[in-house]
Design a protein around this motif. Structure first.
Motif, PDB file in Angstrom:
ATOM      1  N   LEU A  30      27.758 -26.924   8.021  1.00 16.67           N
ATOM      2  CA  LEU A  30      28.931 -27.142   8.850  1.00 16.67           C
ATOM      3  C   LEU A  30      28.571 -26.922  10.309  1.00 16.67           C
ATOM      4  CD1 LEU A  30      30.139 -26.645   5.985  1.00 16.67           C
ATOM      5  CD2 LEU A  30      32.099 -25.632   7.150  1.00 16.67           C
ATOM      6  N   SER A  31      29.055 -27.821  11.173  1.00 14.99           N
ATOM      7  CA  SER A  31      28.940 -27.603  12.611  1.00 14.99           C
ATOM      8  C   SER A  31      29.815 -26.412  12.966  1.00 14.99           C
ATOM      9  CB  SER A  31      29.427 -28.845  13.366  1.00 14.99           C
ATOM     10  OG  SER A  31      28.583 -29.952  13.107  1.00 14.99           O
ATOM     11  N   GLY A  32      29.719 -25.927  14.181  1.00 14.61           N
ATOM     12  CA  GLY A  32      30.573 -24.826  14.608  1.00 14.61           C
ATOM     13  C   GLY A  32      32.038 -25.201  14.434  1.00 14.61           C
ATOM     14  N   ILE A  33      32.774 -24.352  13.730  1.00 11.17           N
ATOM     15  CA  ILE A  33      34.188 -24.597  13.444  1.00 11.17           C
ATOM     16  C   ILE A  33      35.003 -23.525  14.160  1.00 11.17           C
ATOM     17  CG2 ILE A  33      35.954 -24.766  11.641  1.00 11.17           C
ATOM     18  CD1 ILE A  33      33.833 -26.925  11.320  1.00 11.17           C
ATOM     19  N   GLY A  34      36.009 -23.961  14.894  1.00 12.22           N
ATOM     20  CA  GLY A  34      36.878 -23.042  15.610  1.00 12.22           C
ATOM     21  C   GLY A  34      38.264 -22.987  14.999  1.00 12.22           C
ATOM     22  N   PRO A  35      39.175 -22.243  15.635  1.00 14.42           N
ATOM     23  CA  PRO A  35      40.508 -22.023  15.079  1.00 14.42           C
ATOM     24  C   PRO A  35      41.583 -23.009  15.545  1.00 14.42           C
ATOM     25  CG  PRO A  35      40.170 -20.531  16.895  1.00 14.42           C
ATOM     26  CD  PRO A  35      38.884 -21.304  16.724  1.00 14.42           C
ATOM     27  N   ILE A  43      45.760 -23.443  19.978  1.00 11.16           N
ATOM     28  CA  ILE A  43      44.940 -22.337  19.493  1.00 11.16           C
ATOM     29  C   ILE A  43      45.869 -21.206  19.080  1.00 11.16           C
ATOM     30  CG2 ILE A  43      43.133 -20.683  20.088  1.00 11.16           C
ATOM     31  CD1 ILE A  43      42.205 -22.866  22.167  1.00 11.16           C
ATOM     32  N   PRO A  44      45.911 -20.903  17.786  1.00 10.75           N
ATOM     33  CA  PRO A  44      46.819 -19.859  17.296  1.00 10.75           C
ATOM     34  C   PRO A  44      46.596 -18.529  18.002  1.00 10.75           C
ATOM     35  CG  PRO A  44      45.836 -21.056  15.463  1.00 10.75           C
ATOM     36  CD  PRO A  44      45.123 -21.497  16.704  1.00 10.75           C
ATOM     37  N   GLY A  45      47.692 -17.912  18.417  1.00  8.41           N
ATOM     38  CA  GLY A  45      47.627 -16.590  19.022  1.00  8.41           C
ATOM     39  C   GLY A  45      47.322 -16.564  20.505  1.00  8.41           C
ATOM     40  N   ASN A  46      47.028 -17.715  21.119  1.00 13.43           N
ATOM     41  CA  ASN A  46      46.750 -17.723  22.555  1.00 13.43           C
ATOM     42  C   ASN A  46      48.044 -17.760  23.356  1.00 13.43           C
ATOM     43  OD1 ASN A  46      43.995 -17.719  22.243  1.00 13.43           O
ATOM     44  ND2 ASN A  46      43.635 -19.627  23.335  1.00 13.43           N
ATOM     45  N   GLU A  47      48.080 -16.964  24.431  1.00  9.91           N
ATOM     46  CA  GLU A  47      49.151 -17.022  25.428  1.00  9.91           C
ATOM     47  C   GLU A  47      48.483 -17.284  26.764  1.00  9.91           C
ATOM     48  OE1 GLU A  47      51.723 -13.617  25.379  1.00  9.91           O
ATOM     49  OE2 GLU A  47      51.872 -13.637  23.195  1.00  9.91           O
ATOM     50  N   TYR A  48      49.112 -18.132  27.582  1.00 13.64           N
ATOM     51  CA  TYR A  48      48.486 -18.598  28.810  1.00 13.64           C
ATOM     52  C   TYR A  48      49.285 -18.219  30.054  1.00 13.64           C
ATOM     53  CZ  TYR A  48      46.007 -21.506  25.442  1.00 13.64           C
ATOM     54  OH  TYR A  48      45.263 -21.933  24.369  1.00 13.64           O
ATOM     55  N   PHE A  49      48.562 -18.069  31.165  1.00 18.30           N
ATOM     56  CA  PHE A  49      49.181 -17.975  32.482  1.00 18.30           C
ATOM     57  C   PHE A  49      49.622 -19.383  32.882  1.00 18.30           C
ATOM     58  CE2 PHE A  49      46.195 -14.319  32.703  1.00 18.30           C
ATOM     59  CZ  PHE A  49      47.101 -13.317  33.031  1.00 18.30           C
ATOM     60  N   ALA A  50      50.398 -19.489  33.940  1.00 21.82           N
ATOM     61  CA  ALA A  50      50.879 -20.794  34.421  1.00 21.82           C
ATOM     62  C   ALA A  50      49.731 -21.737  34.764  1.00 21.82           C
ATOM     63  CB  ALA A  50      51.789 -20.608  35.632  1.00 21.82           C
ATOM     64  N   GLN A  62      43.464 -16.098  15.058  1.00 26.46           N
ATOM     65  CA  GLN A  62      42.358 -17.042  15.208  1.00 26.46           C
ATOM     66  C   GLN A  62      41.398 -16.971  14.026  1.00 26.46           C
ATOM     67  OE1 GLN A  62      40.363 -17.603  18.931  1.00 26.46           O
ATOM     68  NE2 GLN A  62      42.230 -17.261  20.115  1.00 26.46           N
ATOM     69  N   THR A  63      41.159 -15.784  13.505  1.00 25.87           N
ATOM     70  CA  THR A  63      40.262 -15.651  12.348  1.00 25.87           C
ATOM     71  C   THR A  63      40.856 -16.344  11.126  1.00 25.87           C
ATOM     72  OG1 THR A  63      39.390 -13.570  13.216  1.00 25.87           O
ATOM     73  CG2 THR A  63      39.023 -14.013  10.871  1.00 25.87           C
ATOM     74  N   ARG A  64      42.143 -16.138  10.880  1.00 29.40           N
ATOM     75  CA  ARG A  64      42.781 -16.818   9.751  1.00 29.40           C
ATOM     76  C   ARG A  64      42.716 -18.344   9.916  1.00 29.40           C
ATOM     77  NH1 ARG A  64      45.953 -12.121  10.185  1.00 29.40           N
ATOM     78  NH2 ARG A  64      45.852 -10.915   8.250  1.00 29.40           N
ATOM     79  N   ALA A  65      42.936 -18.816  11.137  1.00 32.30           N
ATOM     80  CA  ALA A  65      42.910 -20.258  11.389  1.00 32.30           C
ATOM     81  C   ALA A  65      41.511 -20.838  11.237  1.00 32.30           C
ATOM     82  CB  ALA A  65      43.457 -20.549  12.788  1.00 32.30           C
ATOM     83  N   VAL A  66      40.496 -20.140  11.729  1.00 31.38           N
ATOM     84  CA  VAL A  66      39.137 -20.668  11.607  1.00 31.38           C
ATOM     85  C   VAL A  66      38.710 -20.697  10.140  1.00 31.38           C
ATOM     86  CG1 VAL A  66      37.778 -18.546  11.936  1.00 31.38           C
ATOM     87  CG2 VAL A  66      36.867 -20.705  12.702  1.00 31.38           C
ATOM     88  N   LEU A  67      39.093 -19.701   9.370  1.00 33.56           N
ATOM     89  CA  LEU A  67      38.750 -19.705   7.945  1.00 33.56           C
ATOM     90  C   LEU A  67      39.458 -20.856   7.217  1.00 33.56           C
ATOM     91  CD1 LEU A  67      38.695 -15.854   7.299  1.00 33.56           C
ATOM     92  CD2 LEU A  67      36.722 -17.403   7.372  1.00 33.56           C
ATOM     93  N   ALA A  68      40.695 -21.149   7.589  1.00 28.82           N
ATOM     94  CA  ALA A  68      41.406 -22.294   7.001  1.00 28.82           C
ATOM     95  C   ALA A  68      40.705 -23.603   7.364  1.00 28.82           C
ATOM     96  CB  ALA A  68      42.864 -22.309   7.459  1.00 28.82           C
ATOM     97  N   ASN A  69      40.234 -23.714   8.606  1.00 26.60           N
ATOM     98  CA  ASN A  69      39.521 -24.924   9.015  1.00 26.60           C
ATOM     99  C   ASN A  69      38.186 -25.064   8.295  1.00 26.60           C
ATOM    100  OD1 ASN A  69      41.564 -25.772  10.727  1.00 26.60           O
ATOM    101  ND2 ASN A  69      40.659 -24.815  12.533  1.00 26.60           N
ATOM    102  N   VAL A  70      37.488 -23.957   8.084  1.00 27.01           N
ATOM    103  CA  VAL A  70      36.242 -23.994   7.317  1.00 27.01           C
ATOM    104  C   VAL A  70      36.527 -24.501   5.909  1.00 27.01           C
ATOM    105  CG1 VAL A  70      34.489 -22.539   6.191  1.00 27.01           C
ATOM    106  CG2 VAL A  70      34.972 -22.271   8.646  1.00 27.01           C
TER     107      VAL A  70
END
Length: 144
Positions: A30-35, A43-50, A62-70
């Motif tokens: 598998l290539s690098g898989i992200g969340p 991106i699950p769990g990310n909060e951003y500035f303006a 993010q860990t749960r999401a990356v494992l689901a993508n794997v």
């Protein structure tokens, strides 16, 4: 024996010019898989500035999401969860995130005797605003 690249239709698109996975003999790389979410690229769990910089993130989400993508990519390549044999994990903040990520890992692999081998590496950054990425190898059963 080498097959073409594998594209999992239900996984997030690749960030670069590469396949989700490639099968060589009975090994699935598998290539690098992200969340990132496969539906909207969020991106699950990310909060951003303006200005779109990450204000905070949730490593467990993010860990749960990356494992689901794997899992999605494994299935597209003809493998199952239990076929994983080796995983390299990249964390952008090892000191902060390792305990929480490790707890989620243990939920998905409760028995260390049957879990894949694992190496966890702390890195400075990933190509998108994610905190974790996995590189995996699985053994695929021969076609019947």
């Amino acid at each position: 024996m080498s097959a073409g690249g594998i594209r999992a239709g239900n996984a997030p698109r690749a960030v670069g010019h590469y396949p989700h996975a490639r099968r060589v003999g009975n090994l699935l790389f598998l290539s690098g898989i992200g969340p990132r979410d496969p539906g909207d690229d969020s991106i699950p769990g990310n909060e951003y500035f303006a200005d779109h910089r990450v204000r905070k993130y949730d490593i467990q989400a993010q860990t749960r999401a990356v494992l689901a993508n794997v899992r999605r990519v494994l299935e597209a390549g003809g493998a199952r969860w239990q076929d994983l044999v080796d995983v390299t994990v990249f964390l952008t903040d090892m000191a902060r995130d390792f305990p929480a990520y490790n707890a989620v890992w243990a939920e998905h692999f409760p028995d260390p005797a049957t879990a894949p081998c694992r190496t966890t590496v702390g890195i400075a950054a990933l190509p998108t605003p994610i905190a974790i990425e996995l590189k995996c190898i699985a053994v695929v059963a021969d076609d019947p």
